[in-house]
Motif scaffolding. Sequence first.
Motif, PDB file in Angstrom:
ATOM      1  N   CYS A   1       0.864  -1.184   0.000  1.00  0.00           N
ATOM      2  CA  CYS A   1       0.000   0.000   0.000  1.00  0.00           C
ATOM      3  C   CYS A   1       0.894   1.226   0.000  1.00  0.00           C
ATOM      4  CB  CYS A   1      -0.854   0.058   1.268  1.00  0.00           C
ATOM      5  SG  CYS A   1      -1.964  -1.338   1.442  1.00  0.00           S
TER       6      CYS A   1
ATOM      7  N   CYS B   1      -3.162   2.627   6.535  1.00  0.00           N
ATOM      8  CA  CYS B   1      -4.253   3.173   7.347  1.00  0.00           C
ATOM      9  C   CYS B   1      -4.172   2.554   8.746  1.00  0.00           C
ATOM     10  CB  CYS B   1      -5.590   2.852   6.714  1.00  0.00           C
ATOM     11  SG  CYS B   1      -5.621   3.203   4.947  1.00  0.00           S
TER      12      CYS B   1
ATOM     13  N   PHE C   1      -6.350   1.760  11.012  1.00  0.00           N
ATOM     14  CA  PHE C   1      -7.330   0.784  11.506  1.00  0.00           C
ATOM     15  C   PHE C   1      -7.089  -0.607  10.920  1.00  0.00           C
ATOM     16  CE2 PHE C   1      -9.864  -0.261   7.811  1.00  0.00           C
ATOM     17  CZ  PHE C   1      -9.469   0.731   6.915  1.00  0.00           C
ATOM     18  N   CYS C   2      -6.312  -0.654   9.829  1.00  0.00           N
ATOM     19  CA  CYS C   2      -6.301  -1.857   8.994  1.00  0.00           C
ATOM     20  C   CYS C   2      -5.378  -2.934   9.545  1.00  0.00           C
ATOM     21  CB  CYS C   2      -5.880  -1.459   7.580  1.00  0.00           C
ATOM     22  SG  CYS C   2      -5.724  -2.858   6.479  1.00  0.00           S
TER      23      CYS C   2
ATOM     24  N   GLY D   1      -3.977  -5.507   1.176  1.00  0.00           N
ATOM     25  CA  GLY D   1      -3.197  -4.608   0.370  1.00  0.00           C
ATOM     26  C   GLY D   1      -4.015  -3.827  -0.675  1.00  0.00           C
ATOM     27  N   THR D   2      -3.283  -3.307  -1.627  1.00  0.00           N
ATOM     28  CA  THR D   2      -3.888  -2.476  -2.657  1.00  0.00           C
ATOM     29  C   THR D   2      -3.526  -3.005  -4.049  1.00  0.00           C
ATOM     30  OG1 THR D   2      -3.526  -0.569  -1.199  1.00  0.00           O
ATOM     31  CG2 THR D   2      -4.147  -0.090  -3.460  1.00  0.00           C
TER      32      THR D   2
HETATM   33  S1  SF4 Z   1      -5.131  -2.458   2.635  1.00  0.00           S
HETATM   34 FE1  SF4 Z   1      -6.395  -0.641   2.238  1.00  0.00          FE
HETATM   35  S2  SF4 Z   1      -7.166  -0.090   4.267  1.00  0.00           S
HETATM   36 FE2  SF4 Z   1      -5.414  -1.467   4.585  1.00  0.00          FE
HETATM   37  S3  SF4 Z   1      -3.635  -0.148   4.843  1.00  0.00           S
HETATM   38 FE3  SF4 Z   1      -3.754  -0.663   2.681  1.00  0.00          FE
HETATM   39  S4  SF4 Z   1      -4.939   1.013   1.772  1.00  0.00           S
HETATM   40 FE4  SF4 Z   1      -5.284   1.127   3.960  1.00  0.00          FE
END
Ligand code: SF4
Length: 451
Positions: free
Chosen positions: A60, A64, A66-67, A112-113
């Motif tokens: 990523c 974030c 919270f993740c 992840g992204t």
């Molecule tokens: S997976 Fe999505 S929510 Fe989690 S840290 Fe990466 S961007 Fe943020």
Amino acid sequence: MKNIDQLRAHGLFDAKVPRYTSYPPANHFENGVGHDKQVDWLSAVSGEEGISVYIHIPFCKRLCWFCACRTQGTKTLRPVDAYVEFLRSEIRAVRAALPKGVSMARLHLGGGTPTILSVKTMSLLLSEVFSAFTKTDDFEFSVEVDPTEASDQLLETLVNFGLNRVSLGVQDFAPVVQDAIGRSQSLEQTHHVIDFLRARGVAAFNLDLLYGLPHQTMESFKETLDHVIAMKPDRLAIYGYAHVPWMSKRQVLIKSDDLPDNEVRFELAMLAQKTLVNQGYDAIGIDHFALPTDKLAIAQNEGCVRRNFQGYTDDQCETLIGFGASAISKFKQGFLQNAVATSAYQDRINQNQMAAHKGYKLTVCDGVISKVVEDLLCRFALDNSALNAEFPEQATFIRAISVMLMQRYSDAFHISKNGLQMNGWAKPLVRIIANSVDTFSSTEVAHSSAI
Ligand code: SF4
């Protein structure tokens, strides 16, 4: 007794239990179940079968707070490009170990992204996947899209490769909540992705929200719900935020004092349910909602919703193959998980090893319990007739489970035509009830709040 008191009496506001996206939960997978098992189980997949494919992208641009996903931050695309080369090698090795006729019914890119990939790298990855697997007629290709990251060119590329379902994380649109969880994402960014993809023929959208976030109130969450309803997604997943800073270091940035207590969490969950059902969505299991025209709602009406690592699904494939660091595969024999750290995963591929580093071989009893847990989580029922038909030798065991549930949760169930059915008020207890049949059950701090 009022329903809320009955829920409290059964421990809803205190219990910590697994989410049961698999049985046994992944924290019970065992070391030493690796390369050899993976080769054996891959070669035993039926050549006639359509499989599900999951590809994990553990990167990523921002992390974030919270993740708790398995992902790492990166400022450049160099490690991502390198990782995709390992993924391509893994896809070739797994394909070679599978029987020839196996085709692909589902492809899901998660993280992840996944949308961190450049157009060129995404094209290389998808070309590799589609040259390895032929698609079934009802093939579905879904991607988790980060609206703050994804370029129009990348979205266009995904559409050209056949993207037909998109999952978007929203969590909450209130600025005070977004500030407190370290993730800013505007309404405009989210609308842009949806409008852009709809204009190119992508018709199916899932949006994910979280309740139980810092500073969330009934009023602020209702506003977020109104915003997402206006986007007309086909599906929504409304998960409870799991605050586990001892497991997910980033969460120490979230102050426990800012979190709503468990009773407020419950009210937020009920608000979401009431609002969405009033808007014509069908409630699916404990935390999903779908329009009646969506495949998940249709599967629910036909009694065939399943539960897997992505939550509730209409995917009926018996085999799910996960590619990439930490990805989990499911076979009829059991589960395998790839090496978790990206470096350890890449080392295995470099050494021409399969990537699995741990897993679990299901016993017959595990198989029965796994079906019971899935039946509870998906249908709030225990279907003795179906279980006896599938496990004819296990009739005594199945009956013992049924008797235990009726004795321990006599107020939560009634007798149905095929076995037991949960009463409507008791549905929030379903993870606690599933935990009572779980032979791996423990008081592990790893688990999240039951609500
Ligand atoms: S997976 Fe999505 S929510 Fe989690 S840290 Fe990466 S961007 Fe943020």
